[in-house]
Design a protein around this motif. Structure first.
Motif, PDB file in Angstrom:
ATOM      1  N   THR A  24     -34.887   4.272   5.139  1.00 52.49           N
ATOM      2  CA  THR A  24     -35.356   5.654   5.269  1.00 52.49           C
ATOM      3  C   THR A  24     -34.730   6.562   4.237  1.00 52.49           C
ATOM      4  O   THR A  24     -35.164   7.688   4.054  1.00 52.49           O
ATOM      5  CB  THR A  24     -34.930   6.239   6.621  1.00 52.49           C
ATOM      6  OG1 THR A  24     -33.504   6.203   6.685  1.00 52.49           O
ATOM      7  CG2 THR A  24     -35.508   5.452   7.747  1.00 52.49           C
ATOM      8  N   THR A  47     -34.375   4.853  11.606  1.00 56.68           N
ATOM      9  CA  THR A  47     -35.784   4.829  11.227  1.00 56.68           C
ATOM     10  C   THR A  47     -36.674   5.180  12.413  1.00 56.68           C
ATOM     11  O   THR A  47     -37.616   5.963  12.271  1.00 56.68           O
ATOM     12  CB  THR A  47     -36.167   3.442  10.683  1.00 56.68           C
ATOM     13  OG1 THR A  47     -35.218   3.075   9.683  1.00 56.68           O
ATOM     14  CG2 THR A  47     -37.549   3.465  10.088  1.00 56.68           C
ATOM     15  N   VAL A  70     -39.529   8.044  12.545  1.00 61.54           N
ATOM     16  CA  VAL A  70     -40.938   7.774  12.832  1.00 61.54           C
ATOM     17  C   VAL A  70     -41.366   8.577  14.067  1.00 61.54           C
ATOM     18  O   VAL A  70     -42.454   9.167  14.083  1.00 61.54           O
ATOM     19  CB  VAL A  70     -41.187   6.266  13.027  1.00 61.54           C
ATOM     20  CG1 VAL A  70     -42.616   6.006  13.457  1.00 61.54           C
ATOM     21  CG2 VAL A  70     -40.880   5.515  11.738  1.00 61.54           C
ATOM     22  N   MET A  85     -41.948  12.019  12.935  1.00 63.11           N
ATOM     23  CA  MET A  85     -43.176  12.128  12.155  1.00 63.11           C
ATOM     24  C   MET A  85     -44.385  12.150  13.080  1.00 63.11           C
ATOM     25  O   MET A  85     -45.318  12.943  12.905  1.00 63.11           O
ATOM     26  CB  MET A  85     -43.231  10.939  11.184  1.00 63.11           C
ATOM     27  CG  MET A  85     -44.453  10.815  10.326  1.00 63.11           C
ATOM     28  SD  MET A  85     -45.796   9.872  11.077  1.00 63.11           S
ATOM     29  CE  MET A  85     -45.134   8.215  11.026  1.00 63.11           C
ATOM     30  N   TYR A  87     -47.519   2.316  12.758  1.00 63.69           N
ATOM     31  CA  TYR A  87     -47.084   3.572  12.130  1.00 63.69           C
ATOM     32  C   TYR A  87     -45.757   3.386  11.379  1.00 63.69           C
ATOM     33  O   TYR A  87     -45.564   3.887  10.276  1.00 63.69           O
ATOM     34  CB  TYR A  87     -46.893   4.666  13.183  1.00 63.69           C
ATOM     35  CG  TYR A  87     -48.174   5.294  13.664  1.00 63.69           C
ATOM     36  CD1 TYR A  87     -49.001   5.980  12.766  1.00 63.69           C
ATOM     37  CD2 TYR A  87     -48.546   5.243  15.003  1.00 63.69           C
ATOM     38  CE1 TYR A  87     -50.182   6.570  13.210  1.00 63.69           C
ATOM     39  CE2 TYR A  87     -49.717   5.825  15.460  1.00 63.69           C
ATOM     40  CZ  TYR A  87     -50.539   6.491  14.559  1.00 63.69           C
ATOM     41  OH  TYR A  87     -51.690   7.083  14.985  1.00 63.69           O
ATOM     42  N   GLU A 110     -46.208   1.531   8.120  1.00 64.15           N
ATOM     43  CA  GLU A 110     -46.858   2.430   7.152  1.00 64.15           C
ATOM     44  C   GLU A 110     -45.830   3.381   6.558  1.00 64.15           C
ATOM     45  O   GLU A 110     -45.795   3.630   5.354  1.00 64.15           O
ATOM     46  CB  GLU A 110     -47.945   3.269   7.849  1.00 64.15           C
ATOM     47  CG  GLU A 110     -49.277   2.567   7.944  1.00 64.15           C
ATOM     48  CD  GLU A 110     -50.266   3.334   8.833  1.00 64.15           C
ATOM     49  OE1 GLU A 110     -49.983   4.527   9.137  1.00 64.15           O
ATOM     50  OE2 GLU A 110     -51.274   2.739   9.230  1.00 64.15           O
ATOM     51  N   TRP A 111     -45.019   3.902   7.449  1.00 61.70           N
ATOM     52  CA  TRP A 111     -43.991   4.853   7.029  1.00 61.70           C
ATOM     53  C   TRP A 111     -43.014   4.192   6.061  1.00 61.70           C
ATOM     54  O   TRP A 111     -42.630   4.740   5.038  1.00 61.70           O
ATOM     55  CB  TRP A 111     -43.243   5.337   8.282  1.00 61.70           C
ATOM     56  CG  TRP A 111     -42.460   6.584   8.051  1.00 61.70           C
ATOM     57  CD1 TRP A 111     -42.891   7.869   8.167  1.00 61.70           C
ATOM     58  CD2 TRP A 111     -41.086   6.665   7.661  1.00 61.70           C
ATOM     59  NE1 TRP A 111     -41.882   8.751   7.872  1.00 61.70           N
ATOM     60  CE2 TRP A 111     -40.767   8.036   7.561  1.00 61.70           C
ATOM     61  CE3 TRP A 111     -40.110   5.731   7.388  1.00 61.70           C
ATOM     62  CZ2 TRP A 111     -39.504   8.488   7.198  1.00 61.70           C
ATOM     63  CZ3 TRP A 111     -38.850   6.168   7.026  1.00 61.70           C
ATOM     64  CH2 TRP A 111     -38.565   7.543   6.941  1.00 61.70           C
ATOM     65  N   LYS A 155     -44.380   3.767   2.669  1.00 61.73           N
ATOM     66  CA  LYS A 155     -44.480   5.030   1.945  1.00 61.73           C
ATOM     67  C   LYS A 155     -43.123   5.471   1.399  1.00 61.73           C
ATOM     68  O   LYS A 155     -43.016   5.907   0.261  1.00 61.73           O
ATOM     69  CB  LYS A 155     -45.045   6.096   2.892  1.00 61.73           C
ATOM     70  CG  LYS A 155     -45.558   7.319   2.180  1.00 61.73           C
ATOM     71  CD  LYS A 155     -46.404   8.173   3.111  1.00 61.73           C
ATOM     72  CE  LYS A 155     -46.628   9.554   2.543  1.00 61.73           C
ATOM     73  NZ  LYS A 155     -47.085  10.491   3.566  1.00 61.73           N
ATOM     74  N   TYR A 156     -42.076   5.366   2.229  1.00 59.46           N
ATOM     75  CA  TYR A 156     -40.786   5.929   1.830  1.00 59.46           C
ATOM     76  C   TYR A 156     -39.740   4.890   1.424  1.00 59.46           C
ATOM     77  O   TYR A 156     -38.718   5.219   0.849  1.00 59.46           O
ATOM     78  CB  TYR A 156     -40.217   6.787   2.961  1.00 59.46           C
ATOM     79  CG  TYR A 156     -41.086   7.981   3.275  1.00 59.46           C
ATOM     80  CD1 TYR A 156     -41.087   9.081   2.416  1.00 59.46           C
ATOM     81  CD2 TYR A 156     -41.909   8.006   4.392  1.00 59.46           C
ATOM     82  CE1 TYR A 156     -41.898  10.173   2.672  1.00 59.46           C
ATOM     83  CE2 TYR A 156     -42.721   9.091   4.663  1.00 59.46           C
ATOM     84  CZ  TYR A 156     -42.713  10.177   3.799  1.00 59.46           C
ATOM     85  OH  TYR A 156     -43.517  11.261   4.061  1.00 59.46           O
TER      86      TYR A 156
END
Length: 888
Positions: free
Chosen positions: A46, A87, A91, A94, A113, A116-117, A120-121
């Motif tokens: 993260t 994390t 999430v 988010m 989710y 996916e997160w 992305k990060y």
RNA sequence: GGGAGCAUAGCUCAGUUGGUUUAGAGCAUCUGCCUUACAAGCAGAGGGUCCGCGGUUCGAACCCGUGUGCUCCCACCA
């Protein structure tokens, strides 16, 4: 070639990093060379790199680059950690922003989710590692929830369960009400807090009409507590059996205030008669000591708190309200009802969750535990025997030993979804079956329940502690658990060094050693290098709240990656905290520029050679340049040996200082000036080639610390195919002492004369005349020209009397007279000589005292006495020289 | 409460089994220089009760004791 005025980091950095990657220099495969392996401490997926990481990664890159240039097959394996609690919290946050509550979606949806997160990060951190210039093998990037890694964690869980080391049971654990999960003991941070001690009245229950008069005519007792909100969970009050004051309460009960529930008075040695009122409320659900007393006296457990820290139905009052709000309300209610006797200020240590920073609740809960006693033994032995060595050792070995000798069982289950789901399945009756897969668990289940179906089994909802996967890092990064004995793990394991912060010595370091000993029967690394904590200039911890934690990418933008690396390394002694100061990055930037300017000078010389062709030079000039070259060659050898030694001892900061001084002082300030041609003339080709060679050698030394600029200059110096990043160090020769001594003498004489020039305001353009009184004029032949050039002397005469107006200085045993064309102030120079004389006389005195001491002469080693005699004669000689010149 | 570490120049630190130590480096400070690579620079300089006290020793920044001050780790006294 047109070179920019100053070095511009950004373009060089991108260019060289992608060049190195395209050449696969950081890719490692097993071969016949010895391996030098580092596995990166995986940062949280993260996160972004903070200054602590920056220090850590820089240290690792320095070590790995040095190894790569020294004949090793260097392998630095990168990766990241799924960091379950951190994390999952992100999430959840988010999702909340999207208006989705975790409890409203399924586990599968949540994990979708989360992944996916992560996609992305999760890569931010990798791009930052690259920006810093870290030479990691990107082909080996590992994530702790990669398919093979996941399997490894599950396999280890099942194996340890089969070995009887993992068990499930109800124990007092640390509960994090914000993350709503159990924590391990290590995840609780204790902080000193000023709280209040409340003295509360408990009425004595009137069972036989005699109680009231029995105890000092009172109808109540007073109990001190820090946590009045837990009184509803009391199941007894307890006094010391020897305490006269409470003896008559034996067999009696008291009433819990506000809810008037009767609980017995019990007696136990545990209670300290002198603390508080000498009587203690027992709340087994919310205090470890109370829990133990409860077990001993068979008391019921009343848990008055919900998972999120609000009051449960069992509390009877204030149900659903937060524990700290309730504390205030209860205190107020007690006060109003006259049940609060007094409040006292009180300092205590309170446990906070390391992740969510909320106050942790002790709680009875059924969790999975790993028994630690057996596994801790080999791990202790590995360090105590020196098989694994810790740097700095004196500081941490004792801590490590104490922890392992007193380690308690490890609570490894977490009430989260993001992580490795515990491979345990329950049947309808709640019996548990452990297996790597549901099928495997079912096989075990079938033995007793032949007719059952696999659908009857439900998997444990919980996941494993992040550190339960991290402890396999140096093994499973090479697939050592899932594919034991494969070529990679055979070749790279054990790894060479672990570089990490001292704050995770228990979380991670100790446990990796345990896992290594258990699954590889071998230590995971030979050395552990602990870096200190990065603090700000005022010594404060870096934190978001204080806003004193700089952004790495911005720093790289502003100073360049090399300068950031330089700045963070120049003042970071091993194991000590580092006070981060942007001033040192500034210094790094200046150093970049110094290197750049040396390059510009050499390039100018090259142009001139091309333009003028070879020019014949005089014999003296050749001899003098020869001296400069021989001297620097020896100085370089001396430094190379020194740097090797320092780096072996992990004294990286000192090694950098040594290289810095070699380049700035010895190469730029002395060597280049010594070989610098007169204005308008070009430098000799041979000398020029030496200058280039030496520059390359110093760049090579510096490369592990400042990889980009060194590679850039290396390529600008000469047209070439090879790259500095993989250039192997040549064997180093021992320096010749006499050459180094002559160099030092020359430098001292130059400095002393310059000092005289400065003090007498002799302008740089005004030439001086030198008369040197020496016993060994031939010594000067190879350095005469250098000396003249460096102090702007029109001539030097040896053992020739100087004029009356000359100034005198004494260096070593050389007496130097300086004549200038301008009026000079002799009195100032006299003062200086008097001061020297004073010092020398004091010095001589102390030496004399030693030598005239009978006991010294009898007891000291002969070479020490010899040394003192030499000191004495040297000092005497110098004193007489100074006295002589003062008389003139 | 238990344990560990630290204290040397204004700051950050070296100081290697006690003996060229009446103590070194970098940064900062001061002085003089726009000297043809570099003012992001050059040439110099100043700056210390080696935390206090006591001891061991011919000799201590270094070894021992003690006091003071900082830092960190561990521990279940309400």
């Amino acid at each position: 070639m047109d070179l920019s005025k100053n070095y511009i980091p950004a373009s060089a950095e991108d260019k060289w990093y992608s060049h190195w990657l395209s050449k696969n220099y950081f890719t490692s495969r097993p071969d016949s060379r010895p391996a030098y392996t580092i596995t990166i401490p995986p940062p949280n997926v993260t996160g972004v790199l903070h200054m602590g990481h920056t220090l850590n990664e820089t240290v690792q890159d320095i070590l790995i680059r040095k190894a790569r240039m020294s004949g090793f097959n260097a392998c630095w394996a990168p990766g990241s950690d799924h960091a379950s609690i951190a994390t999952e919290a992100k999430v959840v946050g988010m999702l909340k922003e999207k208006g989705i509550e975790k409890r409203d979606i399924s586990r599968q949806e949540f994990l979708k989710y989360a992944f996916e997160w992560k996609e992305k990060y999760g890569n931010i951190i990798y791009s930052q590692i690259a920006k810093l210039g870290c030479s990691v093998d990107w082909n080996r990037t590992t994530f702790t929830m990669d398919e093979h890694y996941y399997r490894a964690v599950i396999k280890v869980f099942v194996d340890l369960h089969n070995k009887g080391l993992i068990y499930r049971g109800a124990r007092m654990i640390n509960w994090d009400p914000a993350a709503k999960t159990a924590l391990s003991d290590e995840e609780v941070e204790h902080k000193d807090v000023t709280g209040k001690l409340y003295y509360v009245k408990y009425k004595i229950a009137a069972t036989n009409n005699d109680a009231q008069s029995a105890v000092y005519n009172q109808d109540h007792i007073v109990i001190a507590t820090q946590r009045p909100e837990t009184i509803m969970g009391d199941t007894a009050v307890c006094a010391n059996p020897d305490d006269e004051r409470y003896r008559l309460l034996k067999g009696k009960s008291v009433l819990i205030p506000l809810i008037d529930k009767a609980v017995p008075v019990i007696f136990d040695e545990y209670v300290d008669k002198d603390f508080g009122t000498g009587i203690l409320k027992i709340t087994p659900a919310h205090d470890i000591n109370d829990y133990n007393i409860g077990l001993k006296h068979n008391l019921p457990v009343v848990d008055t708190l919900n998972e999120d820290g609000t009051m449960s139905a069992a509390a009877q009052i204030y149900i659903g309200e937060d524990r700290f709000a309730v504390r205030k309300k209860i205190v107020e209610e007690l006060r109003q009802k006259g049940l609060l006797v007094k409040e006292e200020e009180y300092t205590t240590r309170i446990g906070y969750s390391q992740r969510t920073n909320v106050v942790v609740e002790p709680k009875i809960s059924t969790q999975w535990f790993l028994q630690m006693k057996k596994m801790s033994q080999p791990a202790l032995g590995a360090v105590m025997s020196g098989h694994v060595s810790i740097h700095p050792g004196d500081k941490f070995t004792a801590t490590y030993k104490y922890w392992l000798e007193n380690v308690k069982d490890w609570c490894i289950s977490r009430q989260l979804w993001w992580g490795h789901q515990i491979p345990a399945w329950y049947d309808e009756e709640g019996n548990v079956y452990v297996g790597e897969t549901k099928e495997e668990a079912f096989e075990k289940y079938k033995i007793q329940n032949v007719k059952s179906k696999i659908e009857n089994l439900q998997q444990d909802e919980d996941v494993l502690d992040t550190w339960f996967s991290a402890w396999l890092w140096p093994i499973e990064i090479f697939n050592g658990i899932t594919s034991p004995g494969n070529d990679d793990v055979n070749y790279y394991y054990p790894t060479s060094v672990l570089v990490t912060g001292q704050d995770i010595i228990f979380f991670w370091v100790a446990r990796m050693i345990m896992a290594g000993m258990e699954y590889m029967h071998e230590k995971p690394f030979s050395d552990v290098y602990f870096t200190g904590m990065v603090r700000d200039k005022q010594g404060r911890k870096m934190s978001k709240q204080l806003g004193n934690s700089p952004d790495l990418l911005e720093l790289i933008n502003q100073y360049g990656a090399d300068a950031v690396r330089f700045g963070i390394m120049i003042s970071s002694p091993a194991g000590n905290d580092l006070l981060f100061d942007e001033g040192s990055l500034e210094q790094g930037k200046h150093f970049n520029n110094k290197l750049w300017n040396a390059l510009k000078l050499l390039k100018m010389w090259e142009e001139k050679i091309k333009l003028n062709g070879q020019q014949p030079i005089g014999k003296t000039e050749t001899i003098n340049s020869d001296f400069a070259i021989t001297w620097f060659q020896n100085r370089l050898n001396e430094v190379r040996i020194e740097v090797d030694k320092l780096m072996k001892e992990f004294r990286l900061s000192e090694a950098l200082k040594t290289i810095y001084s070699l380049i700035w002082d010895d190469y730029c300030s002395w060597f280049l000036e010594w070989i610098k041609p007169e204005y308008g003339r070009s430098v000799d080709q041979t000398i020029y080639d030496f200058a280039i060679d030496f520059f390359e050698d110093t760049l090579q030394l510096l490369h592990p610390y400042m990889p980009f600029i060194t590679e850039e200059i290396y390529h600008l110096l000469r047209e070439r195919e090879d790259d500095l990043v993989v250039k192997q160090f040549r064997p180093v020769a021992a320096p010749v002492e006499t050459v180094l001594q002559h160099g030092n003498m020359l430098k001292e004489i130059i400095t002393a004369i310059r000092d005289v020039r400065n003090k007498n305001n002799i302008k740089p353009k005004d030439a001086i005349k030198l008369f040197i009184e020496t016993q060994n004029p031939s010594l000067y032949r190879p350095l005469q020209q250098i000396l003249m050039k460096q102090v702007n002397a029109e001539f030097i005469k040896f053992n020739t009397p100087a004029g009356n107006t000359a100034l005198t200085i004494v260096v070593e045993k050389e007496k130097i007279f300086i004549e200038a064309n301008i009026e000079i102030d002799v009195s100032a120079q006299k003062d200086k000589l008097l001061k020297d004389l004073d010092y020398l006389k004091g010095f001589l005195n102390s030496v004399d005292r030693k030598l005239s001491n009978d006991k010294f002469v009898r007891n000291a080693k002969p070479e020490v006495i010899e040394l003192e005699r030499k000191k004495k004669s040297d000092a005497e000689e110098k004193i007489s020289m100074i006295e002589q010149s003062l008389q003139q």
